[in-house]
Design a protein around this motif. Structure first.
Motif, PDB file in Angstrom:
ATOM      1  N   GLN A 153       0.511  -1.242  -0.042  1.00 34.23           N
ATOM      2  CA  GLN A 153       0.068  -0.312   0.093  1.00 34.23           C
ATOM      3  C   GLN A 153       0.636   1.117  -0.089  1.00 34.23           C
ATOM      4  OE1 GLN A 153      -0.608   3.100   2.744  1.00 34.23           O
ATOM      5  NE2 GLN A 153      -2.212   3.603   1.000  1.00 34.23           N
ATOM      6  N   ALA A 154       1.952   0.980   0.978  1.00 37.25           N
ATOM      7  CA  ALA A 154       3.215   1.833   0.613  1.00 37.25           C
ATOM      8  C   ALA A 154       3.651   2.636  -0.510  1.00 37.25           C
ATOM      9  CB  ALA A 154       3.999   2.196   1.119  1.00 37.25           C
ATOM     10  N   ASP A 202     -13.262   4.896  -2.385  1.00 33.58           N
ATOM     11  CA  ASP A 202     -13.431   5.318  -1.772  1.00 33.58           C
ATOM     12  C   ASP A 202     -13.016   7.069  -0.989  1.00 33.58           C
ATOM     13  OD1 ASP A 202     -11.516   5.604  -0.292  1.00 33.58           O
ATOM     14  OD2 ASP A 202     -12.363   3.926   1.370  1.00 33.58           O
ATOM     15  N   HIS A 203     -12.232   7.601  -2.004  1.00 37.59           N
ATOM     16  CA  HIS A 203     -12.258   9.107  -2.503  1.00 37.59           C
ATOM     17  C   HIS A 203     -11.732   9.318  -0.448  1.00 37.59           C
ATOM     18  CE1 HIS A 203     -14.008   8.750  -6.393  1.00 37.59           C
ATOM     19  NE2 HIS A 203     -14.604   8.325  -5.520  1.00 37.59           N
ATOM     20  N   ASN A 204     -10.600   8.721   0.204  1.00 36.14           N
ATOM     21  CA  ASN A 204     -10.794   9.095   1.166  1.00 36.14           C
ATOM     22  C   ASN A 204      -9.147   9.977   1.896  1.00 36.14           C
ATOM     23  OD1 ASN A 204      -9.424   6.991   1.115  1.00 36.14           O
ATOM     24  ND2 ASN A 204     -10.118   5.692   3.256  1.00 36.14           N
ATOM     25  N   GLY A 205      -8.504   9.752   0.387  1.00 37.80           N
ATOM     26  CA  GLY A 205      -7.265  10.240   0.367  1.00 37.80           C
ATOM     27  C   GLY A 205      -6.156   9.170   0.601  1.00 37.80           C
ATOM     28  N   VAL A 206      -6.615   7.899   0.239  1.00 31.79           N
ATOM     29  CA  VAL A 206      -5.375   6.907   0.503  1.00 31.79           C
ATOM     30  C   VAL A 206      -5.429   6.059  -0.702  1.00 31.79           C
ATOM     31  CG1 VAL A 206      -5.307   4.707   1.940  1.00 31.79           C
ATOM     32  CG2 VAL A 206      -5.659   6.896   3.250  1.00 31.79           C
ATOM     33  N   ALA A 207      -4.252   5.395  -1.249  1.00 29.96           N
ATOM     34  CA  ALA A 207      -4.819   4.638  -2.438  1.00 29.96           C
ATOM     35  C   ALA A 207      -5.035   3.558  -1.926  1.00 29.96           C
ATOM     36  CB  ALA A 207      -3.699   5.035  -3.519  1.00 29.96           C
ATOM     37  N   CYS A 208      -5.433   1.929  -2.858  1.00 37.44           N
ATOM     38  CA  CYS A 208      -5.056   0.749  -2.653  1.00 37.44           C
ATOM     39  C   CYS A 208      -4.957  -0.045  -1.271  1.00 37.44           C
ATOM     40  CB  CYS A 208      -3.890   0.479  -3.368  1.00 37.44           C
ATOM     41  SG  CYS A 208      -4.182   0.754  -5.069  1.00 37.44           S
ATOM     42  N   PRO A 237       3.769  -2.719   4.394  1.00 37.66           N
ATOM     43  CA  PRO A 237       4.388  -1.396   4.840  1.00 37.66           C
ATOM     44  C   PRO A 237       2.860  -0.628   3.901  1.00 37.66           C
ATOM     45  CG  PRO A 237       6.254  -1.828   3.976  1.00 37.66           C
ATOM     46  CD  PRO A 237       5.257  -3.144   3.612  1.00 37.66           C
ATOM     47  N   CYS A 238       2.010   0.277   5.043  1.00 38.23           N
ATOM     48  CA  CYS A 238       1.141   1.535   5.273  1.00 38.23           C
ATOM     49  C   CYS A 238       1.207   2.989   4.807  1.00 38.23           C
ATOM     50  CB  CYS A 238      -0.177   0.953   5.956  1.00 38.23           C
ATOM     51  SG  CYS A 238      -0.853  -0.358   5.094  1.00 38.23           S
ATOM     52  N   SER A 239       1.118   3.319   4.419  1.00 33.21           N
ATOM     53  CA  SER A 239       0.923   4.873   4.344  1.00 33.21           C
ATOM     54  C   SER A 239      -0.485   5.973   4.476  1.00 33.21           C
ATOM     55  CB  SER A 239       1.231   5.453   3.104  1.00 33.21           C
ATOM     56  OG  SER A 239       2.905   4.750   3.009  1.00 33.21           O
ATOM     57  N   PRO A 289       4.600   7.457   5.715  1.00 39.01           N
ATOM     58  CA  PRO A 289       4.806   6.070   6.026  1.00 39.01           C
ATOM     59  C   PRO A 289       4.062   6.791   7.796  1.00 39.01           C
ATOM     60  CG  PRO A 289       6.925   6.499   5.525  1.00 39.01           C
ATOM     61  CD  PRO A 289       6.253   7.108   5.216  1.00 39.01           C
ATOM     62  N   ALA A 290       3.149   6.013   8.282  1.00 39.68           N
ATOM     63  CA  ALA A 290       2.381   6.346   9.227  1.00 39.68           C
ATOM     64  C   ALA A 290       3.168   6.171  10.775  1.00 39.68           C
ATOM     65  CB  ALA A 290       1.055   5.035   9.323  1.00 39.68           C
TER      66      ALA A 290
END
Length: 254
Positions: A40-41, A63-69, A75-77, A83-84
């Motif tokens: 996801q990152a 879902d247009h919440n600013g977070v892709a995939c 690791p996620c962002s 990065p979170a």
């Protein structure tokens, strides 16, 4: 010889170019899907680099919440494209101190045995012991009478219904109804009964009797308390002055 090496080098260079293209990040002109990214990152970084979250040319933010995939593994962002932050390390909670054992209360009256003066007898008192029984004291006649002799007025009783504060014992205060018996002072309402000449009887309602001055003593070899002062107020129609009597603690004998 050089011609042969040139023929071999050309296919090798073509293969290197193909491999470089296969491992490069997807370009904006390509048909980019979330499956093209390993995490996801990585998808979020590409998303931000190509105008996200204001623009989403590849449709990675469904879902247009600013977070892709969001379905991709970490690791996620976060939505800002960075990065979170790592989760805080939990602080170990110290164990609670052991609960001290409940002191025994044998009689179950709420006072532990170590401060209960009567640990085997239940009583709703400050020291855990039952209240002593309360009696009316006795009226001693002194040396002119038998030891511990009493008049009916002083006959030990609990809430007496009849008193005889007269020289003639036929006269009496009857039908006594007590209030606050056992307290520091108690009061009763009753009727004065007077026997007239010829045996006729006349009743005067409205007598008030007050008992007070509590003293310790014994009755039948048991600890008890006694009212030792009596005050009688007569009805006005009897034209008698109030009567005061002092009693002694103890039961005596009849």
């Amino acid at each position: 010889m050089l011609r042969i090496m040139g023929r071999i080098a050309a296919p090798a260079m073509a293969l290197a170019v193909a491999l470089t293209v296969a491992h490069a990040p997807p370009s904006v002109g390509q048909d980019v899907n979330c499956s093209d990214f390993a995490s996801q990152a990585a998808a979020q970084a590409w998303f931000i680099a190509h105008g996200g979250p204001a623009q989403d040319p590849a449709g990675l933010d469904a879902d247009h919440n600013g977070v892709a995939c969001q379905s991709l593994p970490c690791p996620c962002s976060n939505s800002a494209g960075t990065p979170a932050p790592p989760s805080p390390t939990p602080v170990p909670v110290p164990p609670l101190p052991p609960t001290p054992p409940t002191p025994p209360d044998t009689d179950g009256d709420g006072l532990p045995d170590d401060i209960d003066s009567c640990p085997t007898t239940s009583a709703d008192t400050s020291d855990g012991c039952p209240s002593l029984p309360m009696y009316l004291g006795r009226l001693d006649l002194g040396e002119t009478s038998l030891p511990d002799r009493y008049l009916p007025m002083g006959k030990p009783a609990r809430k007496p219904q009849r008193l005889s504060p007269y020289t003639r014992r036929a006269d009496a205060i009857v039908r006594l109804r007590w209030q606050d018996w056992g307290e520091t002072q108690a009061e009763a309402h009753g009727t004065a009964r007077v026997v007239l000449a010829g045996g006729r009887r006349r009743d005067y309602p409205g007598v008030r009797v007050f008992v007070s001055r509590v003293r310790d003593g014994q009755c039948s070899n048991q600890a008890a308390q006694f009212y030792t002062r009596v005050r009688v107020l007569w009805p006005k129609k009897m034209h008698r002055r109030q009567l005061g009597v002092l009693l002694a603690p103890g039961c005596g004998t009849k």
